[in-house]
Design an enzyme around this catalytic site. Structure first.
Site, PDB file in Angstrom:
ATOM      1  N   ASP A  25      -7.174  -9.189   6.104  1.00  0.00           N
ATOM      2  CA  ASP A  25      -6.022  -8.583   5.437  1.00  0.00           C
ATOM      3  C   ASP A  25      -5.303  -7.656   6.409  1.00  0.00           C
ATOM      4  OD1 ASP A  25      -4.245  -8.154   3.397  1.00  0.00           O
ATOM      5  OD2 ASP A  25      -5.464  -6.639   2.384  1.00  0.00           O
TER       6      ASP A  25
ATOM      7  N   TYR B 267      -1.779  -5.226   7.502  1.00  0.00           N
ATOM      8  CA  TYR B 267      -1.193  -3.974   6.996  1.00  0.00           C
ATOM      9  C   TYR B 267       0.211  -3.945   7.567  1.00  0.00           C
ATOM     10  CZ  TYR B 267      -1.648   1.131   5.938  1.00  0.00           C
ATOM     11  OH  TYR B 267      -1.545   2.408   5.431  1.00  0.00           O
TER      12      TYR B 267
ATOM     13  N   HIS C 234       5.118   0.392   3.674  1.00  0.00           N
ATOM     14  CA  HIS C 234       3.852   0.685   2.987  1.00  0.00           C
ATOM     15  C   HIS C 234       3.003   1.654   3.820  1.00  0.00           C
ATOM     16  CE1 HIS C 234       0.158   0.175   0.725  1.00  0.00           C
ATOM     17  NE2 HIS C 234      -0.468  -0.255   1.802  1.00  0.00           N
TER      18      HIS C 234
ATOM     19  N   ARG D  75      -1.363  12.090   5.054  1.00  0.00           N
ATOM     20  CA  ARG D  75      -1.377  12.884   6.282  1.00  0.00           C
ATOM     21  C   ARG D  75      -0.079  13.655   6.512  1.00  0.00           C
ATOM     22  NH1 ARG D  75      -3.850   8.094   7.653  1.00  0.00           N
ATOM     23  NH2 ARG D  75      -1.871   7.212   8.326  1.00  0.00           N
TER      24      ARG D  75
ATOM     25  N   GLU E  84      -2.216  -4.661  -5.118  1.00  0.00           N
ATOM     26  CA  GLU E  84      -1.405  -4.677  -3.907  1.00  0.00           C
ATOM     27  C   GLU E  84      -0.674  -6.010  -3.871  1.00  0.00           C
ATOM     28  OE1 GLU E  84      -3.872  -3.668  -0.490  1.00  0.00           O
ATOM     29  OE2 GLU E  84      -3.559  -1.532  -0.882  1.00  0.00           O
TER      30      GLU E  84
ATOM     31  N   GLU F 169       0.877  -8.891  -2.221  1.00  0.00           N
ATOM     32  CA  GLU F 169       0.761  -9.470  -0.883  1.00  0.00           C
ATOM     33  C   GLU F 169       1.006 -10.968  -0.928  1.00  0.00           C
ATOM     34  OE1 GLU F 169      -2.654  -8.318   1.387  1.00  0.00           O
ATOM     35  OE2 GLU F 169      -2.839  -6.363   0.404  1.00  0.00           O
TER      36      GLU F 169
ATOM     37  N   ASP G 187      -4.359  -8.035  -3.845  1.00  0.00           N
ATOM     38  CA  ASP G 187      -5.522  -7.386  -3.245  1.00  0.00           C
ATOM     39  C   ASP G 187      -5.872  -6.165  -4.104  1.00  0.00           C
ATOM     40  OD1 ASP G 187      -7.487  -6.497  -1.503  1.00  0.00           O
ATOM     41  OD2 ASP G 187      -6.067  -5.506  -0.159  1.00  0.00           O
TER      42      ASP G 187
ATOM     43  N   ARG H 164      -8.614   3.039  -5.561  1.00  0.00           N
ATOM     44  CA  ARG H 164      -8.177   4.070  -4.611  1.00  0.00           C
ATOM     45  C   ARG H 164      -9.185   5.204  -4.443  1.00  0.00           C
ATOM     46  NH1 ARG H 164      -4.817   1.016  -1.932  1.00  0.00           N
ATOM     47  NH2 ARG H 164      -3.101   0.234  -3.211  1.00  0.00           N
TER      48      ARG H 164
ATOM     49  N   GLN I 106     -12.007   3.852  -2.311  1.00  0.00           N
ATOM     50  CA  GLN I 106     -11.449   3.671  -0.968  1.00  0.00           C
ATOM     51  C   GLN I 106     -11.304   4.992  -0.228  1.00  0.00           C
ATOM     52  OE1 GLN I 106      -7.547   1.845  -1.156  1.00  0.00           O
ATOM     53  NE2 GLN I 106      -7.240   1.871   1.051  1.00  0.00           N
TER      54      GLN I 106
ATOM     55  N   TYR J 134     -13.462   5.278   3.364  1.00  0.00           N
ATOM     56  CA  TYR J 134     -12.767   4.512   4.407  1.00  0.00           C
ATOM     57  C   TYR J 134     -12.834   5.102   5.813  1.00  0.00           C
ATOM     58  CZ  TYR J 134      -8.440   7.245   5.049  1.00  0.00           C
ATOM     59  OH  TYR J 134      -7.524   8.210   5.395  1.00  0.00           O
TER      60      TYR J 134
ATOM     61  N   LYS K 224     -12.182  -2.518  -2.011  1.00  0.00           N
ATOM     62  CA  LYS K 224     -11.339  -3.707  -1.917  1.00  0.00           C
ATOM     63  C   LYS K 224     -12.056  -4.994  -2.322  1.00  0.00           C
ATOM     64  CE  LYS K 224      -7.700  -1.926   0.241  1.00  0.00           C
ATOM     65  NZ  LYS K 224      -6.313  -2.107  -0.213  1.00  0.00           N
TER      66      LYS K 224
ATOM     67  N   THR L 209     -10.105 -10.312  -5.149  1.00  0.00           N
ATOM     68  CA  THR L 209      -8.798 -10.576  -4.561  1.00  0.00           C
ATOM     69  C   THR L 209      -8.295 -11.851  -5.220  1.00  0.00           C
ATOM     70  OG1 THR L 209      -9.574  -9.657  -2.453  1.00  0.00           O
ATOM     71  CG2 THR L 209      -7.552 -10.957  -2.397  1.00  0.00           C
TER      72      THR L 209
ATOM     73  N   THR M  93       0.092  -5.041   1.762  1.00  0.00           N
ATOM     74  CA  THR M  93       1.040  -4.706   0.701  1.00  0.00           C
ATOM     75  C   THR M  93       2.481  -4.814   1.195  1.00  0.00           C
ATOM     76  OG1 THR M  93      -0.598  -3.168  -0.111  1.00  0.00           O
ATOM     77  CG2 THR M  93       1.630  -2.918  -0.979  1.00  0.00           C
TER      78      THR M  93
ATOM     79  N   GLU N 224       2.081   3.755  -4.600  1.00  0.00           N
ATOM     80  CA  GLU N 224       3.402   4.132  -4.080  1.00  0.00           C
ATOM     81  C   GLU N 224       4.437   4.270  -5.200  1.00  0.00           C
ATOM     82  OE1 GLU N 224       2.598   0.683  -1.383  1.00  0.00           O
ATOM     83  OE2 GLU N 224       4.228   1.642  -0.278  1.00  0.00           O
TER      84      GLU N 224
HETATM   85 MN    MN Z   1      -4.374  -5.070   1.097  1.00  0.00          MN
END
Ligand code: MN
Length: 443
Positions: free
Chosen positions: A134, A136, A141, A150, A207, A209, A241, A245, A248, A252, A261, A265, A359, A373
């Site tokens: 997968d 990114y 996104h 961050r 997500e 995708e 996907d 959260r 994750q 992560y 995750k 899927t 995503t 989001e």
């Molecule tokens: Mn994904």
């Protein structure tokens, strides 16, 4: 190969139907009650049973190799044969289904054998998937998620504009559209808590995708140059996907997504071929800085103009709400670049591998491809038509994604990928001596 937009099939197809004669996506089906799955092609609201078409010798003049390739319960043996075979088989099917070709049209007996109403069938995973990667690849996104976690200044990691970031996912839990799944249980830790707890995720998300399947495989040690990438890309599906959260967030660092995750899927059942998508090629976002040489293609039109929508339906209500409108063309990194990057170190790819986009968020808030989001980490709930709101997915909520390319008077569509979140299973017993109770819910 060019697509003729004026070509018509003798099978009636509405102008907004996803499966006109210009599409011809592959899937694996059986009539309800039958034992054996086999390969078919969607045309209007019918499926053409390719196993019978092959047995009747209609592909004898093509380069198709092997016996009863379309009697398999996956596309792998066909996908492995490469672009020339895909072209020839597609041309043969196009001819058979066109309105001025009598071979099938005028043979009522054969029509009864090979045409199956979509309403009568069940579909399975069309491909045996060995590995699932997968990416990114939506800059928007990555920017959104990075900003939330961050701050805007450090949103994009220094590597982001130089390479298509990805993680290795889990192929075993890739599931066909229509499979409902339980809210996952896992380890989460609230910011103000001292220690984590084991509990059902509170922040289940989707997500939006898309993914592509590898056709001909490569040998270990061989890289795929970017100009050859399309020799290895058979076709595409919609991908959801599913993501937890809270699981994750806690797990992560430092190695990336894991149990947040791989509880499921979902993919759409019809694989739309690159031949069908060819007329919808377009250029993607400008890339600055210019990518390194192995990621640079002479072909400007590396993106695809595919409209995408996500809808949410609560507890099987009559009405569902569209909560996201996006487009595949927003992706910063193309499929060609993803494949060239994936193999630059000599990593081999195998027939049936699934490579998903990540995503697909666009520039406007309504184009964001996840609840995280759309609701900006829970701060801006989505208003639904029932007077209800959502920040993340609740038990009983169904998420449905659809996608299509808009041609002149026809659509090349992907159908849909749908799935409902069921309540969590019971927690595993903590006392090893206790009897572990299994949920009676069907998967
Ligand atoms: Mn994904």
């Amino acid at each position: 190969m060019t697509t003729n937009p004026t070509l018509r099939s003798f099978i009636p197809v509405a102008s907004d139907c996803h499966f006109p004669i210009q599409n011809l996506p592959y899937g694996v089906f059986r009539r309800r009650g039958e034992e054996h799955f086999r390969v078919g092609i969607a045309i209007g609201d019918q499926i053409l049973d390719l196993s019978v078409i092959e047995q009747r010798g209609f592909f004898n003049d093509t380069a198709l190799e092997g016996n009863n390739v379309f009697s398999d319960s996956s596309l792998n043996r066909f996908m492995a044969q490469g672009r020339d075979v895909w072209h020839e088989v597609r041309q043969c099917i196009t001819r058979l289904l066109s309105e001025d070709e009598p071979a099938l049209h005028d043979d009522d007996e054969l029509c009864r054998q090979v045409l199956v109403n979509t309403a009568e069938v069940e579909m399975k995973l069309p491909v045996e998937i060995g590995d699932y990667t997968d990416f990114y690849s939506s800059r928007e996104h990555a920017q959104n998620v990075g900003t939330m976690f961050r701050g805007a200044e450090n949103a994009l990691m220094p590597n982001y504009l130089w390479l298509p970031v990805a993680y290795h996912g889990r192929a075993s839990s890739v599931m066909i559209s229509g499979t409902d799944l339980h809210r996952p249980i896992g380890q989460t830790k609230a910011d103000d808590a001292e220690a984590p707890t084991t509990r059902p995720s509170r922040l289940v998300d989707f997500e939006l995708e898309m993914g592509f399947f590898i056709g001909p495989e490569t040998k270990l040690g061989k890289s795929i140059p970017i100009e050859n990438a399309r020799d290895h890309i058979f076709g595409m599906v919609l991908v959801n996907d599913w993501s937890a959260r809270d699981i994750q967030k806690w797990e992560y660092v430092p190695l990336g997504p894991f149990l947040g995750k791989n509880f499921g899927t979902s993919i759409s059942p019809w694989v739309v071929t690159m031949d069908a998508l060819e007329p919808f090629r377009c250029s993607g976002p400008a890339q600055d800085p210019p990518p390194l040489e192995y990621l640079t293609s002479n072909d400007e039109a590396q993106a695809l103009d595919i409209n995408l929508e996500v809808s949410l339906q609560i507890d099987d209500a009559d009405k569902s709400d569209v909560i996201c409108r996006s487009n595949f063309k927003y992706l910063y990194w193309s499929m060609d670049q993803q494949l060239a990057h994936h193999t630059i170190n000599g990593c081999n790819v195998r027939t049936g591998d699934l490579l998903a986009s990540g995503t697909i968020s666009g520039p406007t808030p309504e184009s964001y491809g996840s609840m995280l989001e759309l609701c900006w980490r829970g701060e801006k709930p989505i208003k639904l038509s029932h007077g209800l709101t959502r920040t993340f997915i609740q038990d009983g909520d169904r998420i449905t994604m659809t996608g299509w390319c808009q041609g002149d008077g026809y659509r090349i569509g992907f159908g849909e990928v749908t799935g409902k979140i069921l309540p969590a299973r019971e927690l595993p017993a903590s006392n090893p001596g206790a009897t572990q109770t299994q949920s009676t819910h069907q998967r």
